[in-house]
Write a protein that holds these residues in place. Structure first.
Motif, PDB file in Angstrom:
ATOM      1  N   TYR A   1       0.840  -1.201   0.000  1.00  0.00           N
ATOM      2  CA  TYR A   1       0.000   0.000   0.000  1.00  0.00           C
ATOM      3  C   TYR A   1       0.876   1.252   0.000  1.00  0.00           C
ATOM      4  O   TYR A   1       1.959   1.272   0.591  1.00  0.00           O
ATOM      5  N   LEU A   2       0.385   2.291  -0.674  1.00  0.00           N
ATOM      6  CA  LEU A   2       1.055   3.587  -0.702  1.00  0.00           C
ATOM      7  C   LEU A   2       0.019   4.646  -0.350  1.00  0.00           C
ATOM      8  O   LEU A   2      -1.037   4.715  -0.983  1.00  0.00           O
ATOM      9  N   ASN A   3       0.334   5.454   0.665  1.00  0.00           N
ATOM     10  CA  ASN A   3      -0.631   6.450   1.157  1.00  0.00           C
ATOM     11  C   ASN A   3      -1.970   5.801   1.507  1.00  0.00           C
ATOM     12  O   ASN A   3      -3.044   6.328   1.190  1.00  0.00           O
ATOM     13  N   ASN A   4      -1.879   4.622   2.133  1.00  0.00           N
ATOM     14  CA  ASN A   4      -3.062   3.883   2.597  1.00  0.00           C
ATOM     15  C   ASN A   4      -3.969   3.416   1.466  1.00  0.00           C
ATOM     16  O   ASN A   4      -5.133   3.084   1.697  1.00  0.00           O
ATOM     17  N   GLN A   5      -3.427   3.366   0.251  1.00  0.00           N
ATOM     18  CA  GLN A   5      -4.186   2.894  -0.896  1.00  0.00           C
ATOM     19  C   GLN A   5      -3.384   1.817  -1.627  1.00  0.00           C
ATOM     20  O   GLN A   5      -2.154   1.869  -1.654  1.00  0.00           O
ATOM     21  N   PRO A   6      -4.075   0.822  -2.220  1.00  0.00           N
ATOM     22  CA  PRO A   6      -3.343  -0.163  -3.023  1.00  0.00           C
ATOM     23  C   PRO A   6      -2.580   0.526  -4.150  1.00  0.00           C
ATOM     24  O   PRO A   6      -2.969   1.595  -4.625  1.00  0.00           O
TER      25      PRO A   6
ATOM     26  N   GLU B   1       5.702  -0.658   6.922  1.00  0.00           N
ATOM     27  CA  GLU B   1       5.030  -0.823   8.207  1.00  0.00           C
ATOM     28  C   GLU B   1       3.962  -1.899   8.020  1.00  0.00           C
ATOM     29  O   GLU B   1       3.087  -1.767   7.159  1.00  0.00           O
ATOM     30  N   LEU B   2       4.058  -2.979   8.804  1.00  0.00           N
ATOM     31  CA  LEU B   2       3.078  -4.054   8.701  1.00  0.00           C
ATOM     32  C   LEU B   2       1.783  -3.658   9.390  1.00  0.00           C
ATOM     33  O   LEU B   2       1.803  -3.063  10.471  1.00  0.00           O
ATOM     34  N   LYS B   3       0.668  -4.005   8.760  1.00  0.00           N
ATOM     35  CA  LYS B   3      -0.637  -3.795   9.374  1.00  0.00           C
ATOM     36  C   LYS B   3      -1.455  -5.076   9.213  1.00  0.00           C
ATOM     37  O   LYS B   3      -1.544  -5.633   8.116  1.00  0.00           O
ATOM     38  N   LYS B   4      -2.026  -5.520  10.325  1.00  0.00           N
ATOM     39  CA  LYS B   4      -2.788  -6.772  10.318  1.00  0.00           C
ATOM     40  C   LYS B   4      -4.199  -6.529   9.793  1.00  0.00           C
ATOM     41  O   LYS B   4      -4.828  -5.520  10.097  1.00  0.00           O
ATOM     42  N   GLN B   5      -4.664  -7.481   8.992  1.00  0.00           N
ATOM     43  CA  GLN B   5      -6.030  -7.456   8.500  1.00  0.00           C
ATOM     44  C   GLN B   5      -6.753  -8.729   8.953  1.00  0.00           C
ATOM     45  O   GLN B   5      -6.125  -9.685   9.405  1.00  0.00           O
ATOM     46  N   ASP B   6      -8.073  -8.727   8.812  1.00  0.00           N
ATOM     47  CA  ASP B   6      -8.833  -9.934   9.133  1.00  0.00           C
ATOM     48  C   ASP B   6      -8.485 -11.025   8.131  1.00  0.00           C
ATOM     49  O   ASP B   6      -8.668 -10.860   6.916  1.00  0.00           O
ATOM     50  N   GLY B   7      -7.947 -12.134   8.645  1.00  0.00           N
ATOM     51  CA  GLY B   7      -7.585 -13.241   7.777  1.00  0.00           C
ATOM     52  C   GLY B   7      -8.713 -14.259   7.662  1.00  0.00           C
ATOM     53  O   GLY B   7      -9.801 -14.094   8.223  1.00  0.00           O
ATOM     54  N   ARG B   8      -8.459 -15.321   6.931  1.00  0.00           N
ATOM     55  CA  ARG B   8      -9.442 -16.394   6.774  1.00  0.00           C
ATOM     56  C   ARG B   8      -9.117 -17.514   7.746  1.00  0.00           C
ATOM     57  O   ARG B   8      -7.956 -17.797   8.023  1.00  0.00           O
ATOM     58  N   PHE B   9     -10.171 -18.138   8.236  1.00  0.00           N
ATOM     59  CA  PHE B   9     -10.045 -19.197   9.226  1.00  0.00           C
ATOM     60  C   PHE B   9      -9.319 -18.648  10.448  1.00  0.00           C
ATOM     61  O   PHE B   9      -9.643 -17.609  10.961  1.00  0.00           O
ATOM     62  N   TRP B  10      -8.301 -19.329  10.903  1.00  0.00           N
ATOM     63  CA  TRP B  10      -7.580 -18.893  12.103  1.00  0.00           C
ATOM     64  C   TRP B  10      -6.221 -18.264  11.760  1.00  0.00           C
ATOM     65  O   TRP B  10      -5.381 -18.082  12.628  1.00  0.00           O
ATOM     66  N   PHE B  11      -6.008 -17.936  10.491  1.00  0.00           N
ATOM     67  CA  PHE B  11      -4.724 -17.377  10.056  1.00  0.00           C
ATOM     68  C   PHE B  11      -4.780 -15.846  10.000  1.00  0.00           C
ATOM     69  O   PHE B  11      -5.807 -15.266   9.641  1.00  0.00           O
ATOM     70  N   ASP B  12      -3.648 -15.221  10.345  1.00  0.00           N
ATOM     71  CA  ASP B  12      -3.533 -13.761  10.261  1.00  0.00           C
ATOM     72  C   ASP B  12      -3.096 -13.352   8.853  1.00  0.00           C
ATOM     73  O   ASP B  12      -2.371 -14.082   8.169  1.00  0.00           O
ATOM     74  N   THR B  13      -3.528 -12.176   8.445  1.00  0.00           N
ATOM     75  CA  THR B  13      -3.133 -11.626   7.151  1.00  0.00           C
ATOM     76  C   THR B  13      -2.555 -10.230   7.369  1.00  0.00           C
ATOM     77  O   THR B  13      -3.087  -9.457   8.170  1.00  0.00           O
ATOM     78  N   TYR B  14      -1.474  -9.919   6.648  1.00  0.00           N
ATOM     79  CA  TYR B  14      -0.819  -8.619   6.793  1.00  0.00           C
ATOM     80  C   TYR B  14      -0.701  -7.942   5.428  1.00  0.00           C
ATOM     81  O   TYR B  14      -0.588  -8.604   4.392  1.00  0.00           O
ATOM     82  N   VAL B  15      -0.709  -6.610   5.463  1.00  0.00           N
ATOM     83  CA  VAL B  15      -0.384  -5.825   4.273  1.00  0.00           C
ATOM     84  C   VAL B  15       0.803  -4.931   4.620  1.00  0.00           C
ATOM     85  O   VAL B  15       1.077  -4.665   5.797  1.00  0.00           O
ATOM     86  N   LEU B  16       1.496  -4.478   3.586  1.00  0.00           N
ATOM     87  CA  LEU B  16       2.726  -3.708   3.763  1.00  0.00           C
ATOM     88  C   LEU B  16       2.496  -2.264   3.322  1.00  0.00           C
ATOM     89  O   LEU B  16       2.261  -2.002   2.143  1.00  0.00           O
ATOM     90  N   HIS B  17       2.576  -1.343   4.271  1.00  0.00           N
ATOM     91  CA  HIS B  17       2.417   0.075   3.959  1.00  0.00           C
ATOM     92  C   HIS B  17       3.803   0.706   3.804  1.00  0.00           C
ATOM     93  O   HIS B  17       4.629   0.646   4.721  1.00  0.00           O
ATOM     94  N   LEU B  18       4.053   1.287   2.639  1.00  0.00           N
ATOM     95  CA  LEU B  18       5.356   1.895   2.365  1.00  0.00           C
ATOM     96  C   LEU B  18       5.606   3.085   3.286  1.00  0.00           C
ATOM     97  O   LEU B  18       4.726   3.940   3.474  1.00  0.00           O
ATOM     98  N   ASN B  19       6.808   3.134   3.848  1.00  0.00           N
ATOM     99  CA  ASN B  19       7.228   4.276   4.663  1.00  0.00           C
ATOM    100  C   ASN B  19       8.002   5.267   3.804  1.00  0.00           C
ATOM    101  O   ASN B  19       8.817   4.874   2.968  1.00  0.00           O
ATOM    102  N   LYS B  20       7.771   6.549   4.018  1.00  0.00           N
ATOM    103  CA  LYS B  20       8.566   7.555   3.326  1.00  0.00           C
ATOM    104  C   LYS B  20      10.001   7.525   3.850  1.00  0.00           C
ATOM    105  O   LYS B  20      10.244   7.289   5.026  1.00  0.00           O
ATOM    106  N   GLN B  21      10.940   7.776   2.944  1.00  0.00           N
ATOM    107  CA  GLN B  21      12.358   7.775   3.271  1.00  0.00           C
ATOM    108  C   GLN B  21      12.882   9.209   3.279  1.00  0.00           C
ATOM    109  O   GLN B  21      12.375  10.071   2.563  1.00  0.00           O
ATOM    110  N   THR B  22      13.927   9.445   4.072  1.00  0.00           N
ATOM    111  CA  THR B  22      14.496  10.788   4.188  1.00  0.00           C
ATOM    112  C   THR B  22      15.748  10.913   3.329  1.00  0.00           C
ATOM    113  O   THR B  22      16.664  10.103   3.431  1.00  0.00           O
ATOM    114  N   LEU B  23      15.759  11.932   2.496  1.00  0.00           N
ATOM    115  CA  LEU B  23      16.934  12.270   1.691  1.00  0.00           C
ATOM    116  C   LEU B  23      17.473  13.606   2.180  1.00  0.00           C
ATOM    117  O   LEU B  23      16.765  14.614   2.165  1.00  0.00           O
TER     118      LEU B  23
END
Length: 354
Positions: free
Chosen positions: A69-74, A121-143
């Protein structure tokens, strides 16, 4: 007859039981297959690092877009292509990223502070059955951009982002990826340019330094003040009534010719003739050198001409040594005919022509 019916019924019931067992087994197999076909992907989806790796290996853009995800969007398609290419371009970068993902997932919700980079930054989502699901939110980098020149204009991928100065920290934030950073400055009638390609995300903070001062350094004449040429001409003219070029022409002329123009001196000391505002040194009755009063103190001349590279003490006084090109640029071809030096003597500044 009754016995025959009984056997038939027994056989029929047995066949029914066998059919029922087969049906139950088939149903169990179907249910098991359906369940496994749903559970297996859910279990695999829980291993976020390997999902990330597989999506890159198989060029699976759809999975990558759902995962990152970038800026909280796919991700959009263009962003997906750019990031997938960037991660695959460096195998070490890819392995570090997967290691970061796996470490963050093990320690979730705590962040792995010791990581060399900080891309997601990992964020947990509702997974299927008893498994966890995560999505990856890009962090801004400093130049961080550093420069050795005032008012340096900075661009990132040809887009202006601001102005950097030597004594101030200039920082830009962008999402991970490859960026072209360029710097441009105008000073002293010149333009300095430089550019560098930066990989944001390989480190927690990236720094690029631009050295443009040499490109826009003033010419020698400008460095020591544009008024120095006017000062020399004005003071020589005021003391002698002649220009610097005309006074230079007297070097090598006879004493009689010189005195025919300027008259007798007010005083003579050994081989030197003292006039009001200048002195003449003779060698074999020919003009060897001229010493002309610039009507300036040391500090006044320094304010106009700049500090000399060094000073040395000679019989004539303290010689201020400027770069060899100093008088060449000021006086051009005139300096080929003679040597000119700035002399400090008795608290006053003089121009020596010899």
């Amino acid at each position: 007859m009754p016995s025959r019916i009984t056997n038939y019924e027994k056989k029929k019931k047995r066949n029914q039981r066998i059919g029922l067992i087969i049906g139950i087994l088939g149903l169990v197999l179907i249910i098991g297959w359906v369940a496994w076909s749903q559970i297996k992907p859910a279990a695999e989806r829980q291993d976020t690092g390997q999902v990330f790796r597989k999506a890159l290996q198989e060029q699976d853009r759809e999975t990558f877009r759902k995962l990152v995800y970038l800026n909280n969007q796919p991700l959009k398609l263009a962003e997906t292509n750019r990031l997938m290419s960037w991660f695959k371009a460096d195998s070490e970068r890819l392995e570090r990223t997967i290691s970061e993902i796996e470490s963050d997932q093990r320690n979730y919700p705590k962040k792995t502070e010791a990581a060399r980079q900080d891309i997601f930054e990992l964020k947990k989502q509702d997974g299927r059955f008893w498994f966890d699901t995560y999505v990856l939110h890009l962090n801004k980098q400093t130049l961080e951009v550093k420069t050795d020149t005032e008012a340096t204009m900075i661009q990132v991928d040809d887009a202006p982002v601001g102005q950097a100065d030597p004594d101030a920290s200039f920082k830009v934030e962008r999402f991970p990826g490859e960026y072209d950073v360029s710097a441009r400055v105008e000073a002293n009638g010149k333009t300095g340019r430089a550019s560098e390609t930066v990989q944001l995300g390989d480190q927690k903070k990236s720094t690029v330094s631009f050295e443009l001062a040499e490109q826009v350094a003033p010419d020698q004449k400008e460095q020591y003040g544009v008024d120095i040429e006017k000062l020399l001409e004005a003071e020589v003219k005021a003391r002698t009534g002649k220009s610097v070029g005309q006074m230079t022409d007297y070097i090598g002329q006879s004493q009689s010719e010189f005195e025919k123009t300027f008259g007798p001196p007010t005083n003579r000391i050994a081989n030197r003739a003292v006039y009001d505002g200048f002195e003449v040194a003779y060698e074999n009755q020919e003009v060897e050198s001229l010493l002309i009063d610039l009507n300036k103190t040391a500090s006044e001349l320094e304010a106009v001409a700049g500090k000399p590279e060094s000073k040395s003490t000679e019989t004539i006084g303290i010689v201020w040594k400027y770069p060899a090109s100093f008088f060449d640029e000021l006086l051009g071809w005139l300096n080929i005919k003679s040597e000119k030096r700035v002399i400090e003597r008795s608290g006053k500044m003089w121009l020596e022509i010899r």
